[in-house]
Design a protein around this motif. Structure first.
Motif, PDB file in Angstrom:
ATOM      1  N   VAL A  28       0.871  -1.184   0.000  1.00 40.18           N
ATOM      2  CA  VAL A  28       0.000   0.000   0.000  1.00 40.18           C
ATOM      3  C   VAL A  28       0.904   1.228   0.000  1.00 40.18           C
ATOM      4  CG1 VAL A  28      -1.757   1.297   1.276  1.00 40.18           C
ATOM      5  CG2 VAL A  28      -1.815  -1.209   1.278  1.00 40.18           C
ATOM      6  N   GLU A  29       0.802   2.015  -1.048  1.00 39.34           N
ATOM      7  CA  GLU A  29       1.638   3.222  -1.138  1.00 39.34           C
ATOM      8  C   GLU A  29       0.746   4.449  -1.193  1.00 39.34           C
ATOM      9  OE1 GLU A  29       4.156   2.764  -4.560  1.00 39.34           O
ATOM     10  OE2 GLU A  29       5.130   0.974  -3.740  1.00 39.34           O
ATOM     11  N   LYS A  30       1.117   5.449  -0.450  1.00 42.82           N
ATOM     12  CA  LYS A  30       0.342   6.684  -0.415  1.00 42.82           C
ATOM     13  C   LYS A  30       0.262   7.296  -1.815  1.00 42.82           C
ATOM     14  CE  LYS A  30      -0.100  10.966   2.154  1.00 42.82           C
ATOM     15  NZ  LYS A  30       0.589  12.008   2.856  1.00 42.82           N
ATOM     16  N   GLY A  31      -0.937   7.639  -2.253  1.00 44.78           N
ATOM     17  CA  GLY A  31      -1.099   8.292  -3.554  1.00 44.78           C
ATOM     18  C   GLY A  31      -1.172   7.341  -4.731  1.00 44.78           C
ATOM     19  N   MET A  32      -0.982   6.043  -4.489  1.00 47.17           N
ATOM     20  CA  MET A  32      -0.996   5.071  -5.592  1.00 47.17           C
ATOM     21  C   MET A  32      -2.407   4.917  -6.154  1.00 47.17           C
ATOM     22  SD  MET A  32      -0.234   0.990  -5.376  1.00 47.17           S
ATOM     23  CE  MET A  32       1.438   0.658  -5.873  1.00 47.17           C
ATOM     24  N   THR A  33      -2.538   5.062  -7.473  1.00 44.07           N
ATOM     25  CA  THR A  33      -3.844   4.858  -8.103  1.00 44.07           C
ATOM     26  C   THR A  33      -3.991   3.381  -8.502  1.00 44.07           C
ATOM     27  OG1 THR A  33      -2.978   5.296 -10.303  1.00 44.07           O
ATOM     28  CG2 THR A  33      -3.829   7.198  -9.068  1.00 44.07           C
ATOM     29  N   VAL A  34      -5.199   3.012  -8.904  1.00 44.55           N
ATOM     30  CA  VAL A  34      -5.410   1.634  -9.361  1.00 44.55           C
ATOM     31  C   VAL A  34      -4.571   1.378 -10.618  1.00 44.55           C
ATOM     32  CG1 VAL A  34      -7.123   0.014 -10.291  1.00 44.55           C
ATOM     33  CG2 VAL A  34      -7.694   1.449  -8.324  1.00 44.55           C
ATOM     34  N   LEU A  35      -4.487   2.406 -11.480  1.00 42.80           N
ATOM     35  CA  LEU A  35      -3.689   2.248 -12.696  1.00 42.80           C
ATOM     36  C   LEU A  35      -2.213   2.026 -12.337  1.00 42.80           C
ATOM     37  CD1 LEU A  35      -3.820   2.247 -15.804  1.00 42.80           C
ATOM     38  CD2 LEU A  35      -3.309   4.682 -15.746  1.00 42.80           C
ATOM     39  N   ARG A  56      -3.300   9.245 -18.089  1.00 43.93           N
ATOM     40  CA  ARG A  56      -3.094   9.083 -16.633  1.00 43.93           C
ATOM     41  C   ARG A  56      -3.524  10.330 -15.861  1.00 43.93           C
ATOM     42  NH1 ARG A  56       2.571   5.703 -16.242  1.00 43.93           N
ATOM     43  NH2 ARG A  56       2.679   5.155 -18.421  1.00 43.93           N
ATOM     44  N   ALA A  57      -4.429  11.103 -16.422  1.00 42.59           N
ATOM     45  CA  ALA A  57      -4.854  12.352 -15.765  1.00 42.59           C
ATOM     46  C   ALA A  57      -6.368  12.555 -15.857  1.00 42.59           C
ATOM     47  CB  ALA A  57      -4.114  13.533 -16.378  1.00 42.59           C
ATOM     48  N   ALA A  58      -7.113  11.478 -16.000  1.00 40.06           N
ATOM     49  CA  ALA A  58      -8.582  11.537 -16.067  1.00 40.06           C
ATOM     50  C   ALA A  58      -9.093  12.438 -17.179  1.00 40.06           C
ATOM     51  CB  ALA A  58      -9.159  11.964 -14.705  1.00 40.06           C
ATOM     52  N   ILE A  59      -8.378  12.409 -18.285  1.00 35.31           N
ATOM     53  CA  ILE A  59      -8.782  13.252 -19.413  1.00 35.31           C
ATOM     54  C   ILE A  59      -9.153  12.412 -20.639  1.00 35.31           C
ATOM     55  CG2 ILE A  59      -7.975  14.975 -21.098  1.00 35.31           C
ATOM     56  CD1 ILE A  59      -6.249  16.128 -18.778  1.00 35.31           C
ATOM     57  N   CYS A  60      -8.436  11.314 -20.854  1.00 31.62           N
ATOM     58  CA  CYS A  60      -8.648  10.582 -22.114  1.00 31.62           C
ATOM     59  C   CYS A  60      -9.743   9.518 -22.007  1.00 31.62           C
ATOM     60  CB  CYS A  60      -7.351   9.952 -22.583  1.00 31.62           C
ATOM     61  SG  CYS A  60      -6.851   8.486 -21.652  1.00 31.62           S
ATOM     62  N   GLY A  61      -9.977   8.980 -20.825  1.00 34.61           N
ATOM     63  CA  GLY A  61     -11.035   7.981 -20.642  1.00 34.61           C
ATOM     64  C   GLY A  61     -10.644   6.559 -20.991  1.00 34.61           C
ATOM     65  N   SER A  62      -9.380   6.333 -21.368  1.00 33.27           N
ATOM     66  CA  SER A  62      -8.964   4.996 -21.814  1.00 33.27           C
ATOM     67  C   SER A  62      -9.011   3.933 -20.718  1.00 33.27           C
ATOM     68  CB  SER A  62      -7.525   5.040 -22.347  1.00 33.27           C
ATOM     69  OG  SER A  62      -7.395   5.981 -23.354  1.00 33.27           O
ATOM     70  N   CYS A  63      -8.734   4.326 -19.486  1.00 33.29           N
ATOM     71  CA  CYS A  63      -8.557   3.324 -18.435  1.00 33.29           C
ATOM     72  C   CYS A  63      -9.831   3.051 -17.625  1.00 33.29           C
ATOM     73  CB  CYS A  63      -7.414   3.722 -17.503  1.00 33.29           C
ATOM     74  SG  CYS A  63      -7.760   5.201 -16.552  1.00 33.29           S
ATOM     75  N   ALA A  64     -10.999   3.333 -18.209  1.00 32.06           N
ATOM     76  CA  ALA A  64     -12.245   3.026 -17.484  1.00 32.06           C
ATOM     77  C   ALA A  64     -12.325   1.532 -17.235  1.00 32.06           C
ATOM     78  CB  ALA A  64     -13.440   3.501 -18.294  1.00 32.06           C
ATOM     79  N   CYS A  75      -7.109   5.654 -13.321  1.00 37.30           N
ATOM     80  CA  CYS A  75      -6.084   6.656 -13.021  1.00 37.30           C
ATOM     81  C   CYS A  75      -6.586   7.698 -12.035  1.00 37.30           C
ATOM     82  CB  CYS A  75      -5.613   7.338 -14.300  1.00 37.30           C
ATOM     83  SG  CYS A  75      -6.862   8.393 -15.045  1.00 37.30           S
ATOM     84  N   LYS A  76      -7.884   7.657 -11.721  1.00 35.17           N
ATOM     85  CA  LYS A  76      -8.458   8.711 -10.880  1.00 35.17           C
ATOM     86  C   LYS A  76      -8.604   8.290  -9.416  1.00 35.17           C
ATOM     87  CE  LYS A  76     -12.132  12.146 -10.928  1.00 35.17           C
ATOM     88  NZ  LYS A  76     -13.448  12.544 -11.351  1.00 35.17           N
ATOM     89  N   VAL A  77      -8.762   6.994  -9.171  1.00 33.71           N
ATOM     90  CA  VAL A  77      -9.038   6.557  -7.790  1.00 33.71           C
ATOM     91  C   VAL A  77      -7.791   5.983  -7.128  1.00 33.71           C
ATOM     92  CG1 VAL A  77     -11.504   6.161  -7.975  1.00 33.71           C
ATOM     93  CG2 VAL A  77      -9.948   4.364  -8.662  1.00 33.71           C
ATOM     94  N   GLN A  78      -7.675   6.281  -5.843  1.00 31.03           N
ATOM     95  CA  GLN A  78      -6.489   5.835  -5.118  1.00 31.03           C
ATOM     96  C   GLN A  78      -6.788   4.584  -4.287  1.00 31.03           C
ATOM     97  OE1 GLN A  78      -4.657   9.031  -2.953  1.00 31.03           O
ATOM     98  NE2 GLN A  78      -4.460  10.295  -4.790  1.00 31.03           N
ATOM     99  N   ILE A  79      -5.756   3.770  -4.179  1.00 30.28           N
ATOM    100  CA  ILE A  79      -5.858   2.494  -3.449  1.00 30.28           C
ATOM    101  C   ILE A  79      -6.291   2.727  -1.993  1.00 30.28           C
ATOM    102  CG2 ILE A  79      -4.521   0.523  -2.585  1.00 30.28           C
ATOM    103  CD1 ILE A  79      -5.013   0.458  -5.638  1.00 30.28           C
TER     104      ILE A  79
END
Lengths: 354, 294
Positions: A28-35, A56-64, A75-79
């Motif tokens: 578990v790392e502080k600030g780590m996103t699911v991506l 990786r900035a919640a702009i492109c929508g690729s990683c839904a 890329c938007k939600v943190q662990i």
């Protein structure tokens, strides 16, 4: 918690007959996103994991993807946030729902693109561009009507958790309807009628169940559900007589005439005499169970102070012509837990002023 | 304890096709120490239908409903998810747009009313937790529902959209489970816990969407061996209980899952009789439940 489990949906159609889940243990790392966690698992433990990503900035929508059952951008939600939210040591990642998985977290986008093509998701200008070379101009209020809808990044999170789409894959879905609204409501667009007819085909626009999953899932606060309703309002304004429009008229009449909806007479008024005959067995069943207010067959009871409602109704109809209702801004969907005893005010003592 | 007194907004269903909800709410509330002052002059909330035809009219009638609660100096308590959402939506728009509030108040003035924004819109589910309190509820249980596996069915409009509801996390709400546990029952985790019953697309997509969802939801509770489902919404109840047989027919499966209103479930645990709570009024038989609690 020092470590957590990342449970990943795995499927390689060239090797697997069925999808399966593989779990990776990560720090578990502080600030780590699911991506970021997926990258760590791929780089350090299993290079075969496949997923889409780009900005990786919640702009492109690729990683839904679906994370613990709900679609969002990886890329938007943190662990740490998720572990706390679900009170668990496991985070499950799957491809978004309602679509065909192709490989691991990658899903088939063609199906969505085909749906989008039906509403022509591009600007079709009503007029030629200004001769002085400037851009198409628009009134600020008119722009405000499409402002939020314009923010859609086509990530399909809304499509993933759509309940109507779950029941029927022919439903165009919130992303497509919302995009149709964005263009149909654009005062510079020249294909309003064409777009409305595309979404009304087979009453598709009316299949929405109003569950509001799409608006809740949207990472960009586009308000897809609200846009569907705005599109339905536009269709009614353009004169299309849909079941929804008939339904709304019945509600309006009942509020004016008695205050409350007359549920007993609703089927006949909604679907005509044939509808009433079709619903008769159901009505009898309800009667036998004592769920029928017999007075409703003869109009039923009226609320108190009905004359007040009738005055307001008429005044509202007059006033609405001059009112420009602004679209509400969501301003950060509130997920915080409000389940706590709040300080209660004794209104009787304060006169309702606190 | 602070005063548990509310302006009671019944909505249309509890006065129409779900009379057992109206009666059981009044009985249970009284036992729990909640005083409900019924808003007998309140209108239908519009249920989303009026909102899509005439947004300003819908706002105005709900501003009037809210003003009626303000007249009493009380928070407005609902027993229907959709009413909760429509009233909270109206309040959100009026409280965040002074020009709109002013326009609405100009209309309300015709009837000598004014919307101030002083009353909150709350739901029976939330007030059992926040007002009565789970500790007090536990103390009142005389018939723990320990022999029952109970499948919560939240219904959409009590959790979504969070910018209007915001009571608990829409991805992982726990309020119904907390009440089930407080009355000694076993909450069942099932896939349709947060799903939609389909009610609001009934007239336009009965076969294509609605009944499929209804069947999937009831089946999901059955697969997890629930004895019954429980919901805080009369619209979900009508769909899941009264339309369940139609849904079974279309899908070709046999489900037979009883569905209780939230106050009925609480009422059973605090010692009210099944008949007082109107359990015999359900389309899907509740006989097994009645026998178990006898």
């Amino acid at each position: 918690m020092e470590k957590f489990k990342l449970k990943v949906f795995r499927y390689d159609p060239t090797r697997d007959t069925e999808p399966y889940y593989k779990t990776y243990e990560l720090p578990v790392e502080k600030g780590m996103t699911v991506l970021a966690a997926l990258f760590k698992a791929k780089e350090e433990q299993d290079p075969t994991i496949s997923f889409r990503y780009n900005c990786r900035a919640a702009i492109c929508g690729s990683c839904a993807m679906r994370i613990n059952g709900h679609a969002t951008l990886a890329c938007k939600v943190q662990i740490t946030h998720l572990l706390d939210k679900y009170q668990t040591d496991t985070i499950t990642v799957e491809p978004i729902g309602n679509v065909k998985p192709l490989k691991d977290l990658i899903y088939d986008m063609d199906w969505l693109v085909d749906k989008l093509k039906r509403i022509k998701p591009w600007f079709i200008p009503k007029e030629k561009p200004p001769v002085d070379g400037t851009e198409y101009r628009q009134d600020p209020y008119d722009h405000h009507r499409i402002d939020f809808a314009s923010d859609c990044i086509l990530c399909a999170s809304c499509m993933s958790d759509c309940n109507a789409l779950k029941a029927n894959k022919d439903f165009l879905g919130p992303m497509v309807h919302s995009k149709a609204y964005r263009f149909a409501a654009d005062t510079r667009d020249g294909a309003k009628k064409e777009r409305i007819e595309a979404v009304l085909e087979d009453l598709n626009l009316e299949w929405c169940v109003r569950c509001m999953e799409c608006t809740t899932r949207c990472p960009k606060e586009v308000q897809p559900y609200e846009n569907i309703i705005r599109l339905r309002i536009m269709a009614a304004e353009e004169g299309y007589k849909t079941p929804g429009e008939i339904h709304a008229e019945i509600f309006e009449q009942d509020i004016y005439n008695r205050g409350l909806l007359n549920e007993m007479l609703l089927p006949m008024r909604q679907e005509g005499i044939l509808g009433a005959i079709k619903r008769a067995p159901f009505g009898i069943k309800m009667m036998l169970k004592g769920k029928v207010n017999y007075a409703d067959f003869f109009g039923g009871h009226k609320i108190k102070r009905l004359e007040e409602v009738q005055k307001i109704y008429k005044a509202a109809k007059e006033k609405e012509k001059e009112v420009k209702i602004k679209l509400p801004q969501i301003m950060g969907v509130i997920y915080e837990d409000k389940r706590k005893t709040r300080k209660r005010v004794n209104y009787a003592e304060t006169g309702g002023n606190e | 304890m602070a005063e548990l007194k509310y302006a009671f907004y019944t909505g249309c269903s509890a006065k129409g096709v779900a009379p057992e909800l109206y009666n059981s709410t009044k009985l249970v509330a009284e036992k729990l120490g909640m005083e409900l002052i019924e808003l007998e002059a309140a209108t239908c909330c519009g249920a989303g239908a009026v909102q899509e035809k005439d947004e300003f009219l819908a706002l105005t009638i709900n501003a009037r409903n809210l003003a009626l609660a303000e007249e009493l100096g009380l928070d407005l308590l609902t027993i229907c998810n959709t009413c909760t959402l429509m009233l909270r939506e109206a309040k959100f728009k009026l409280d965040n747009d002074p020009e709109l509030k002013d326009a609405v108040n100009q209309v309300l003035k015709e009837a000598g009313l004014e919307y101030k924004g002083t009353s909150e819109v709350t739901h029976f589910l939330w007030e059992v937790i926040d007002g009565v309190g789970l500790d007090k509820l536990k103390e009142m249980v005389v018939r723990p529902l320990k022999d029952f596996n109970i499948a919560p069915f939240y219904g959409c409009h009590i959790i979504r959209p969070p910018y209007l509801i915001g009571y608990e996390d829409p991805d992982n709400p726990k309020s119904i489970e907390m009440i089930i546990e407080a009355i000694g029952g076993n909450p069942v985790d099932h896939t349709a816990r947060l799903a939609c019953c389909g009610f609001h697309s009934f007239w336009s997509a009965e076969d294509k969407v609605t009944l499929k969802l209804t069947a999937m939801d009831a089946q999901s509770a059955k697969e997890e061996k629930a004895d019954f489902m429980v919901t805080p919404c009369p619209l979900c109840h009508t769909q899941l209980d009264a339309m369940q047989e139609e849904a079974e027919e279309r899908i070709g499966i046999n489900i037979g899952m009883p569905v209780l209103h939230l106050p009925q479930m609480i009422g059973l645990a605090i010692g009210l009789k099944p008949k007082e709570l109107g359990l015999e009024k359900h389309v899907i038989s509740t006989k097994e439940i009645i026998q178990k609690v006898a």
